[in-house]
Design an enzyme around this catalytic site. Sequence first.
Site, PDB file in Angstrom:
ATOM      1  N   HIS A 500       0.822  -1.211   0.000  1.00  0.00           N
ATOM      2  CA  HIS A 500       0.000   0.000   0.000  1.00  0.00           C
ATOM      3  C   HIS A 500       0.857   1.263   0.000  1.00  0.00           C
ATOM      4  O   HIS A 500       0.490   2.263   0.601  1.00  0.00           O
ATOM      5  CB  HIS A 500      -0.937   0.009   1.214  1.00  0.00           C
ATOM      6  N   TYR A 501       1.991   1.217  -0.674  1.00  0.00           N
ATOM      7  CA  TYR A 501       2.871   2.384  -0.690  1.00  0.00           C
ATOM      8  C   TYR A 501       2.245   3.524  -1.493  1.00  0.00           C
ATOM      9  O   TYR A 501       1.447   3.313  -2.399  1.00  0.00           O
ATOM     10  CB  TYR A 501       4.253   2.016  -1.230  1.00  0.00           C
TER      11      TYR A 501
END
Length: 566
Positions: A500-501
């Site tokens: 989920h960067y």
Amino acid sequence: MDSAWCCGSRWISSILVAFVFFHGLSFSQRAPNISHYDYIIIGGGTAGCPLAATLSQNASVLLLERGGSPYRNDNITNLSAFGAALSDLSDSSPSQRFISEDGVINARARVLGGGSCLNAGFYTRAAPSYVSAVGWDGKLANESYRWVEKVVAFEPPMLGWQSAVRDGLMEVGVLPFNGFTYDHMYGTKVGGTIFDTEGHRHTAADLLQNANPNNLTVLLHAVVHKILFRHKGNSRPVAHGVIFRDGAGQKHKAYLKKGPKNEVIISAGALGSPQILMLSGIGPSAHLRVHNITVIVNNPSVGQQMSDNPMNAVFVPSPIPVEVSLIQVVGITRYGTYIEAASGENFSGPRDYGMFSPKIGQLSTVPPKLRTQQAIDQAVESMATLPASAFVGGFILEKIMGPVSRGHLELQTKNPNTNPSVTFNYFKEPEDLQRCVQGMNVIKNVIESRAFSRFKYPYLSAQQLLNMTAAAPVNMLPRHANDSTSMEQFCKDTVMTIWHYHGGCQVGSVVDSDYKVLGVDALRVIDGSTFNYSPGTNPQATVMMLGRYMGVKILQERLGSTDTTN
């Protein structure tokens, strides 16, 4: 193969009529050397597909995707094959592995549909407070979420393991129970999934069924090398086209048609969007000059404020069979951590490619800097000697909200196919580390709960399971429940990514509130690289919503209308 999947595949084939490259070969005919469109979108991912579908209703759109098609690929379509694409390290893989400077192994999408083709499928909206803080129109945001949900979102089946985690969360005080909902709210809930009842994935690429095929050209295996700018006297630089190479390596140029509303839009993700801006001359001037890139706009904020939500997990072997499940239940705590779970032998064993398999880089038994390919190979080899019964069970994980810790991204080369260098600085800020400790304590309590008891061997305590998860730094683990220092070390040594960067092109420093790139005209960035914090417990719903939302907003501006019904 279900009928919806077949129809989606045939429909996508029908729109790839102009210039599409499928597995490096021309699907219909090669792209012309020069072409012209109202909008050029760089990146056919989670935001790019709904954006292209929306804009095509009233304008000509070129969608450039550096990867291939997700259709007729069982490793993408089938839930039971989750992780197979993430373990594929070939140049033709739909995922491209990268290792952050922190030592955590990660992946970026390289396929039409983006990360929605690779992820664990959880679908949940951002909180209303998030929508308000960002400045989105609440009514249009809700309409855009619903537009997405008509195509890709489903209610998951609730079987044994997931039900036990749900009940365990409520038993230990993660309340209230909010039932099945897409909404983000404190307590325990069953969220949505992009896997249908037959276990088939539906992705952002499926949203292209809402496009006007007469106005949309999709190019696969089309890698953008730079954005072209023109200057008129002392005026600001204006984006007016792109240079890209096709699957055969041939160079092409696509230009915007003449018109004040036409734009280039970058939707290449948190790694790709800042990378493309830098390659095009927008970024920190000193860094660009090191790579002999002509500076168009000196903006030191490009590539800054990079974040990745840290994930820590515990494997719980089960004395009874468990279903194969990905993320379905979430406990949303009030102190900034989310508790989720996945189960089934397919998601932990050495013979598969599960969510926590070392084959995809999710190796928690050694600290991040020690996760070499040799360590991965040794882990896989060691696990292969264990009986199949050792892998019956599942994982309970926690993800940090936000996070607060930030890093940065830099170019390594001028080749757009090469990953940039990125540092996330996991747990640099004490607040993130404390949230991890609190989240792991909730997981320990769930494991020891009455509701979860039938899925745990009675002779294995939660503490022993943590020891098993972190085999290498076992001496650092707490001997007492209140030993927070050792638990902090556990968090650092077992940290993994949940993919989920975000960040690198944030609103206020790289783009304005309309996602227009500061310092130039006719250029926007619309994707997760603009986020300050990851929305909800999983960002994909909001990234897809943002593509639709901004497509509607841009058309309203183009047409001078407030109608959002198209």
